[in-house]
Write a protein that holds these residues in place. Sequence first.
Motif, PDB file in Angstrom:
ATOM      1  N   MET A   1       0.844  -1.174   0.000  1.00  0.00           N
ATOM      2  CA  MET A   1       0.000   0.000   0.000  1.00  0.00           C
ATOM      3  C   MET A   1       0.891   1.240   0.000  1.00  0.00           C
ATOM      4  N   PHE A   2       0.527   2.218  -0.812  1.00  0.00           N
ATOM      5  CA  PHE A   2       1.293   3.447  -0.959  1.00  0.00           C
ATOM      6  C   PHE A   2       0.347   4.641  -0.827  1.00  0.00           C
ATOM      7  N   THR A   3       0.927   5.835  -0.820  1.00  0.00           N
ATOM      8  CA  THR A   3       0.118   7.053  -0.699  1.00  0.00           C
ATOM      9  C   THR A   3       0.122   7.889  -1.968  1.00  0.00           C
ATOM     10  N   GLY A   4       1.080   7.647  -2.855  1.00  0.00           N
ATOM     11  CA  GLY A   4       1.204   8.489  -4.045  1.00  0.00           C
ATOM     12  C   GLY A   4       1.982   9.757  -3.787  1.00  0.00           C
ATOM     13  N   ILE A   5       2.592   9.874  -2.607  1.00  0.00           N
ATOM     14  CA  ILE A   5       3.455  11.015  -2.319  1.00  0.00           C
ATOM     15  C   ILE A   5       4.885  10.565  -2.635  1.00  0.00           C
ATOM     16  N   VAL A   6       5.443  11.082  -3.708  1.00  0.00           N
ATOM     17  CA  VAL A   6       6.769  10.670  -4.154  1.00  0.00           C
ATOM     18  C   VAL A   6       7.787  11.038  -3.089  1.00  0.00           C
ATOM     19  N   GLU A   7       8.544  10.032  -2.676  1.00  0.00           N
ATOM     20  CA  GLU A   7       9.502  10.193  -1.582  1.00  0.00           C
ATOM     21  C   GLU A   7      10.869  10.666  -2.072  1.00  0.00           C
ATOM     22  N   VAL A  97      -3.130   4.074  -2.728  1.00  0.00           N
ATOM     23  CA  VAL A  97      -2.502   3.665  -3.983  1.00  0.00           C
ATOM     24  C   VAL A  97      -1.972   2.248  -3.799  1.00  0.00           C
ATOM     25  N   GLN A  98      -2.275   1.369  -4.733  1.00  0.00           N
ATOM     26  CA  GLN A  98      -1.862  -0.025  -4.616  1.00  0.00           C
ATOM     27  C   GLN A  98      -0.527  -0.327  -5.293  1.00  0.00           C
ATOM     28  N   THR A 142       2.490   9.445  -8.690  1.00  0.00           N
ATOM     29  CA  THR A 142       2.227  10.706  -8.001  1.00  0.00           C
ATOM     30  C   THR A 142       0.724  10.875  -7.795  1.00  0.00           C
ATOM     31  N   SER A 143       0.308  11.022  -6.545  1.00  0.00           N
ATOM     32  CA  SER A 143      -1.100  11.240  -6.221  1.00  0.00           C
ATOM     33  C   SER A 143      -1.494  12.656  -6.609  1.00  0.00           C
ATOM     34  N   GLU A 180      -2.760   4.803 -12.349  1.00  0.00           N
ATOM     35  CA  GLU A 180      -3.552   3.963 -11.449  1.00  0.00           C
ATOM     36  C   GLU A 180      -4.758   4.795 -11.059  1.00  0.00           C
ATOM     37  N   PHE A 181      -5.931   4.321 -11.448  1.00  0.00           N
ATOM     38  CA  PHE A 181      -7.162   5.036 -11.155  1.00  0.00           C
ATOM     39  C   PHE A 181      -7.546   4.815  -9.696  1.00  0.00           C
ATOM     40  N   ASP A 182      -8.351   5.707  -9.168  1.00  0.00           N
ATOM     41  CA  ASP A 182      -8.764   5.640  -7.761  1.00  0.00           C
ATOM     42  C   ASP A 182      -9.448   4.305  -7.471  1.00  0.00           C
TER      43      ASP A 182
END
Length: 195
Positions: A1-7, A97-98, A142-143, A180-182
């Motif tokens: 599981m991810f957040t879409g916030i590029v680290e 984000v998966q 990227t979210s 990646e769609f919601d």
Amino acid sequence: MFTGIVEALGVVTGLENEKDNLHITIKNELANELKIDQSVMHNGVCLTVVAIHDDEYTVTAIKETLDKTNIGDLQVGDIVNLERAMQLGARLDGHIVQGHVDQTATCINVTDENGSWVFSFEYDASLNNITIEKGSITVNGTSLTVVDSKTNGFSVAIIPYTYEHTNFKTFKKGTIVNLEFDVIGKYVARLHKLA
């Protein structure tokens, strides 16, 4: 599981084909914090770390991944968006984000808005993925929030911080990106189709 916030951003330093697989070596300051078998998102694609050496690590993309994403188009020197998996109990700053890319899209326009940028993308609508205005979308990991939603495309607005800290700064007309769609939207669309 991810957040879409590029680290972080990584640089591709090696590409090696083995049968239908592609081994990708990435140089990045996160490498010494990773461990073998850890999941890391690369341009929105969840890949497993298989080797680590100093400030570089290697992941492997299989044929399924190469067929459905832009990972197979990577070249040595390319910049890749990176995010490690979400930690339990951490803030969810982006959206759920998966790391499972639904399809690719093509950048069809980049507009400089004098302090921000609007990027427009077009995708194959026959795969039944949807966006909604003010809904979430993941572009190369990227979210983002959808600004303008169409049947086969959408636009997103990019602030200077996101532009500088992701590979959006390398996008131009014709750039292929991963989408990646919601996940909630995907379930709603599926239920609607079954009804």
